[in-house]
Design an enzyme around this catalytic site. Structure first.
Site, PDB file in Angstrom:
ATOM      1  N   GLU A 869      67.871  57.307  44.261  1.00  0.00           N
ATOM      2  CA  GLU A 869      66.576  57.436  44.262  1.00  0.00           C
ATOM      3  C   GLU A 869      65.669  56.577  43.549  1.00  0.00           C
ATOM      4  OE1 GLU A 869      66.578  62.207  43.933  1.00  0.00           O
ATOM      5  OE2 GLU A 869      68.305  61.749  42.855  1.00  0.00           O
TER       6      GLU A 869
HETATM    7  N1  MCN Z   1      76.588  53.054  44.817  1.00  0.00           N
HETATM    8  C1  MCN Z   1      77.307  51.933  44.437  1.00  0.00           C
HETATM    9  N2  MCN Z   1      77.156  51.354  43.073  1.00  0.00           N
HETATM   10  C2  MCN Z   1      76.610  52.280  41.936  1.00  0.00           C
HETATM   11  C3  MCN Z   1      75.937  53.587  42.601  1.00  0.00           C
HETATM   12  C4  MCN Z   1      75.977  53.794  43.985  1.00  0.00           C
HETATM   13  O1  MCN Z   1      77.784  51.257  45.170  1.00  0.00           O
HETATM   14  N3  MCN Z   1      76.592  51.840  40.894  1.00  0.00           N
HETATM   15  C5  MCN Z   1      76.558  53.478  46.039  1.00  0.00           C
HETATM   16  C6  MCN Z   1      77.664  54.920  46.503  1.00  0.00           C
HETATM   17  O2  MCN Z   1      78.772  54.504  46.515  1.00  0.00           O
HETATM   18  C7  MCN Z   1      76.728  55.534  47.270  1.00  0.00           C
HETATM   19  C8  MCN Z   1      75.279  55.047  47.373  1.00  0.00           C
HETATM   20  O3  MCN Z   1      75.303  53.932  46.553  1.00  0.00           O
HETATM   21  O4  MCN Z   1      77.279  54.938  48.867  1.00  0.00           O
HETATM   22  C9  MCN Z   1      74.566  55.967  46.804  1.00  0.00           C
HETATM   23  O5  MCN Z   1      75.208  56.481  45.550  1.00  0.00           O
HETATM   24  P1  MCN Z   1      74.460  57.530  44.525  1.00  0.00           P
HETATM   25  O6  MCN Z   1      73.160  56.890  43.961  1.00  0.00           O
HETATM   26  O7  MCN Z   1      75.566  58.192  43.706  1.00  0.00           O
HETATM   27  O8  MCN Z   1      73.848  58.700  45.455  1.00  0.00           O
HETATM   28  P2  MCN Z   1      74.433  59.901  46.226  1.00  0.00           P
HETATM   29  O9  MCN Z   1      75.715  59.499  46.889  1.00  0.00           O
HETATM   30  O10 MCN Z   1      74.359  61.281  45.315  1.00  0.00           O
HETATM   31  O11 MCN Z   1      73.447  59.906  47.314  1.00  0.00           O
HETATM   32  C10 MCN Z   1      72.142  60.872  47.148  1.00  0.00           C
HETATM   33  C11 MCN Z   1      70.971  59.891  46.943  1.00  0.00           C
HETATM   34  C12 MCN Z   1      69.826  60.711  47.229  1.00  0.00           C
HETATM   35  S1  MCN Z   1      69.775  61.994  46.095  1.00  0.00           S
HETATM   36  C13 MCN Z   1      68.930  60.868  48.271  1.00  0.00           C
HETATM   37  S2  MCN Z   1      67.804  61.844  48.386  1.00  0.00           S
HETATM   38  C14 MCN Z   1      69.312  59.794  49.386  1.00  0.00           C
HETATM   39  C15 MCN Z   1      69.899  58.655  48.887  1.00  0.00           C
HETATM   40  O12 MCN Z   1      71.114  58.883  48.003  1.00  0.00           O
HETATM   41  N4  MCN Z   1      68.903  60.015  50.752  1.00  0.00           N
HETATM   42  C16 MCN Z   1      69.225  59.200  51.547  1.00  0.00           C
HETATM   43  N5  MCN Z   1      69.831  57.709  49.835  1.00  0.00           N
HETATM   44  C17 MCN Z   1      69.781  57.791  51.046  1.00  0.00           C
HETATM   45  N6  MCN Z   1      70.172  56.959  51.951  1.00  0.00           N
HETATM   46  C18 MCN Z   1      70.126  57.199  53.293  1.00  0.00           C
HETATM   47  N7  MCN Z   1      70.528  56.445  54.053  1.00  0.00           N
HETATM   48  N8  MCN Z   1      69.632  58.343  53.923  1.00  0.00           N
HETATM   49  C19 MCN Z   1      69.387  59.346  53.110  1.00  0.00           C
HETATM   50  O13 MCN Z   1      68.931  60.598  53.205  1.00  0.00           O
END
Ligand code: MCN
Ligand code: FES
Ligand code: FES
Length: 918
Positions: A869
């Site tokens: 986000e």
């Molecule tokens: N990641 C990483 N290294 C980090 C943090 C995260 O490589 N230090 C990677 C994770 O492995 C994951 C991605 O980044 O593949 C997102 O991780 P994270 O921030 O933990 O978020 P969530 O997996 O909980 O995903 C939800 C978040 C939210 S709340 C929304 S809304 C959202 C989003 O991610 N909606 C999306 N990204 C999106 N991206 C796409 N393409 N489509 C959506 O609907």
């Protein structure tokens, strides 16, 4: 008159086929339904997104707007399936996979097919030519921000020109074979690139033969009493099996919202039976043998509605004469306060500088490429099984069980591969309607929305009306902040309390403001209901905060970046909600950007002309990477003969849950020396994996990641031998040792905020500094974002291409939020284009990302925080500040449409004092 069918011979992917289809059917339907080639997707079904692109007789066409009657006999058609396959990828399919150009993947086949035609014509293109092509052919993507797509096309062109080879994926692993910390492709990418990744709609023809197809009967007015529902004619229409209404429901017919004062959270019916609360509310589902029959019958259902006054904004709904939308509950039903430090009134009065203003952030539609879709059936264990785009599968069971008259464990939810959500699928959309229909008919039921229904009858970002005031001393240090805001949450309360709290938490965040008083109200209206949308509540908060910061800077005569430098949180300061940051990175973010900012100001000055004014704007954003309070996830890790299986519910919107889980598990299991392919992921099915909470709040890498780490560590402990080596699967079995281990993690640091909005809600946080460079055409009012620079700290990165893709995509959505996106006028805003979706030329190719990865001590695995986000927290105020810097027009009500800029310019001219307001 019976339908006329056209029999034609075509060569589809070089194979001769005869197809008999209705002249009026679209070629997309012929390809998907008659030929079963579901790699060609249907998004908008209006020629606006390119998901349905195919090559017809050598030309790129959008097959959704090409009628079967217009396809010449003996035509050759190439679809994504004809280009390459998983074993033998075409260079474009390879390049999209390795460049992280694929997120949800719904748009991918359409882009790849489009790029194939382009490179056939222009084998050695420049980047701007690639962009111009995708713009011309309207290829739209909501996830990627387009940059990695252009990277992929450029690289595929090199392969096709024999200037480079397609590297094996294994060459993308780290030096010691790591997945973690690299850009190793997400496991789903090759399937998405080859059109073999089934989304919900692709199951339409793959379900049991007696599946019924649903068509919703929806209200066309926004507020009414239901006097009657006449289904007598519709029931007799061909193919109709049953018309399901509230009368067929055995439970409460209510979806359980968050416990709020609004009808105890039971304010949202599955089928409306007494009142219509918003346009699009569903009163019945026609279930028929074919979609065509269901659609035809739905049109004959007669609704007898007595219209009531419709309150289409928070201000209308709080007017003294407004009636209660939910009788018995006032239209203002939540009040969230924030109080930090001393009473602000005397401090404001004594301040050297005071600035205050009103701001409005609009109703932003999610604009996913994949229309909402789901289906249901009874599984072998007698469970009502729903497959949908749900991103909170355990909670959705609980939310709909009482409404349907079931216990949660009588429901199973499986997440289908999802073509984007951006938060709206935290809300139940089609699931409960499908569930009711399966229970009422005893048959499998399929329900697909079209794009207009997806935009209009799934929830949106809630608009905020905000008043904000800063008091500062003569140096510019902010000493007090006062805020008051109203949240237009539509008629349904779910998530509204948390959203309103987010407003109080993030207004003034980033800055060490010692004294704060604020209040936010949630208002019930008759507009589309509000839900989670990426960055939940913070874009509204930062619109006001970050624009008002610039107004304060101007008033004091300070540079906006330096005013921020003076005020950002440093050791000893806390956020408005009382928590200290997990890392003190703000000054470093600004120090890193400063030389680039000064160079950008110089560029803007130099490049401005009489008609095109250039400007630079900055904004800061912070967001949590866990949910408030103790946030928990459970997973299971199992050693098998082939490797290790990780059973986990990390729902995938498209963000990359698969690579998140794989990268984490692979790193945690490093001592075993497994190849990535030896780790199998079983994901997103409540019958197969335990509760891991929602994939929301950018929390999954932290919370679910830690649970995976914990499960892997437990497995390794069980496998460990005294000599430091590990038992094999055979040895574990021989010694009767447990091969299946639960991993669990709870964010113990978090506390929910108190009645003054004070607490320690987040286990980990993420920080970003946005710089937008814009050009404003002062003859048309059109704004172009020419460059974005984004300096961020999200802790240690799991997958670089994924994280960068998240950033580019979020920045692109910020451009839409700032300049074009809206959902206010149903007539104008119910298509992708009408609602203002940014296409490739609306998004700059120049997006510079600077990562500052301070490891988090109490965050996710190996020091990770979240990312999802962050990039949509505050890109829009950076753009608005850049517009002001360019041409002197201050936009405080979004979106910044050209007519508003022109109005502002005109007002500036009239007053000749600068600083007009729109
Ligand atoms: N990641 C990483 N290294 C980090 C943090 C995260 O490589 N230090 C990677 C994770 O492995 C994951 C991605 O980044 O593949 C997102 O991780 P994270 O921030 O933990 O978020 P969530 O997996 O909980 O995903 C939800 C978040 C939210 S709340 C929304 S809304 C959202 C989003 O991610 N909606 C999306 N990204 C999106 N991206 C796409 N393409 N489509 C959506 O609907
Ligand atoms: Fe055909 Fe969007 S252009 S589905
Ligand atoms: Fe393009 Fe999701 S990857 S829409």
């Amino acid at each position: 008159m019976p339908n006329e069918f056209l029999n034609k011979k075509i060569y589809i992917n070089s194979i001769p086929q005869t197809v008999i289809a209705d002249a009026d059917t679209s070629l997309a339907e012929v390809i998907r339904q008659n030929l079963g080639l579901t790699g060609t997707k249907i998004g908008c079904n209006k020629g606006q997104c390119g998901a349905c692109n195919v090559i017809l007789n050598g030309k790129l066409i959008r097959s959704c707007i090409t009628k079967w009657a217009r396809v010449p006999n003996d035509s050759t058609i190439m679809t994504i399936e004809g280009l390459g396959d998983v074993e033998k990828l075409h260079p474009l399919q390879w390049a999209f996979t390795v460049h992280g150009a694929i997120q949800c993947g719904f748009c991918t086949p359409g882009f790849i097919i489009s790029a194939k035609v382009f490179l056939d014509q222009n084998p050695d293109p420049a980047r701007h030519e690639v962009r111009a092509w995708f713009q011309k052919y309207r290829n739209a993507c909501r996830c990627t921000g387009y940059k990695q797509i252009v990277d992929a096309v450029m690289d595929a062109a090199k392969v096709l020109r024999n200037e480079k080879e397609m590297a094996a994926f294994s060459s993308l692993l780290g030096k010691k074979g790591e997945v973690w910390g690299t850009s190793y492709p997400r496991p789903s990418a090759v399937y998405k690139a080859t059109g073999t990744w089934d989304f919900g709609e692709d199951f339409r023809n793959k379900l049991p033969r007696d599946t019924l197809y649903g068509a919703m009967v929806q209200s066309e007015i926004s507020h009414a009493v239901i006097k009657g529902i006449n289904i007598s004619r519709a029931e007799k229409m061909p193919g109709v099996y049953k018309i399901v209404t509230a009368k067929d429901i055995k439970g409460t017919n209510k979806i359980v919202g968050q416990p709020t004062p609004c009808q105890n959270g039971l304010d949202r019916p599955i089928f409306c039976d007494e009142k219509i609360f918003m346009r699009g509310d569903v009163v019945a589902l026609v279930c028929a043998d074919t979609q065509k029959n269901a659609d035809a019958a739905a049109k004959t259902v007669i609704l007898d509605l007595e219209p009531l006054p419709a309150y289409l904004s928070a201000m209308a709904a709080i007017a003294p004469d407004a009636m209660e939308i939910h009788p018995g509950t006032p239209n203002i039903y939540n009040e969230k306060r924030i109080a930090k430090g001393e009473d602000t009134a005397p401090i404001m009065a004594a301040s050297d500088h005071v600035v205050e203003n009103d701001f409005y952030l609009q109703r932003q539609p999610h604009l996913v490429m994949e229309p909402d879709v789901g289906f249901g059936y009874m599984d072998e264990a007698g469970r009502l099984t729903i497959q949908s785009k749900s991103i909170w599968i355990y909670f959705h069971k609980a939310q709909m069980a009482p409404g349907l008259g079931l216990e949660p464990d009588q429901i199973r939810i499986i997440q289908n591969n999802s073509g984007g959500s951006f938060g709206y699928k935290l809300s139940i959309t089609c699931e409960a309607i499908i569930g009711a229909a399966v229970l009422a008919t005893g048959k499998p039921v399929f329900l697909g929305y079209d794009m207009a229904q997806t935009i209009g009858y799934t929830p949106n970002r809630s608009p905020f009306d905000i008043h904000m005031k800063f008091g500062a001393d003569k140096t510019g240090k902010i000493t007090a902040m006062e805020t008051k805001f109203y949240v237009d949450h539509g008629p349904y309360s779910e998530f509204s309390e948390r959203l309103t709290q987010r407003g109080t938490q993030f207004m003034g965040a980033n800055y060490g403001i010692p004294n704060i008083r604020g209040v936010g109200y949630t208002v019930c209206t008759n507009q589309t209901w509000g839900s989670a949308f990426r960055a939940f509540g913070s874009p509204q908060a930062y619109l006001a905060t970050e624009v008002l910061m610039d107004e304060l800077a101007e008033k004091i005569g300070m540079d906006p970046l330096e005013l921020r430098y003076l005020n950002v949180i440093r050791e000893g300061d806390t956020f408005p909600f009382g928590q200290a940051p997990d890392v003190y990175v703000y000054p470093a973010l600004i120090d890193t950007l400063r030389p680039k900012y000064q160079a950008a100001l110089g560029r803007a000055n130099k490049e401005s002309t009489q008609t095109e004014k250039k400007g630079v704007g900055v904004a800061l954003g912070v967001f949590g990477a866990t949910h408030d309070g103790p946030d928990t996830a459970d997973i299971i890790v199992e050693l098998t003969e082939e490797g290790v299986t990780v059973f986990n519910n990390w729902e995938d919107h498209g963000q990359g849950a698969d690579i998140g889980a794989l990268g984490t598990a692979h790193e945690a299991l490093k001592p075993l020396g497994l190849a990535p392919e030896a780790i199998k992921l079983v994901m997103n099915d409540t019958a197969l994996a335990p509760n891991a909470g929602a994939a929301s709040g950018s929390s999954s890498q932290v919370v679910k990641g830690n649970a995976i780490l914990n499960g892997c560590e437990r497995l390794l402990n069980a496998m460990a031998k005294d000599d430091g080596t590990f038992r094999t699967y055979g040895e574990m079995k021989a010694e009767n040792l447990q091969t299946r281990h639960t991993g669990t993690w709870t964010n113990m640091g978090g506390t929910v905020c108190d009645e003054n909005g004070q607490g320690k809600p987040f286990g980990a946080l993420m920080y970003g500094l946005f710089m937008a460079e814009t050009a404003v055409d002062i003859t048309t009012g059109k704004v172009k974002v020419e460059k974005f620079t984004f300096v961020s700290d999200i802790g240690v990165i799991n997958n670089i291409a994924t994280v960068e893709g998240q950033m580019y995509g979020g920045l692109a959505q910020g451009i839409g939020l700032a300049l074009s996106e809206d959902f206010e006028n149903i007539g104008r805003h119910s298509t992708l284009m009408g609602a203002g979706l940014p296409y490739i030329e609306d998004v700059p190719d120049e997006m510079e990302l600077i990562h500052m990865n301070h490891p988090r001590q109490h965050g996710g695995p190996y020091g990770a925080s979240g990312i999802g986000e962050l990039p949509l927290t505050a890109p829009h105020p950076a753009i608005l500040n850049a517009i002001y810097n360019a041409c002197g027009v201050r936009i405080r009500r979004l979106p910044a449409l050209p007519e508003k800029i022109l109005e502002g310019l005109k007002a500036n001219q009239a007053t000749a004092q600068g600083g007009a307001t729109t």
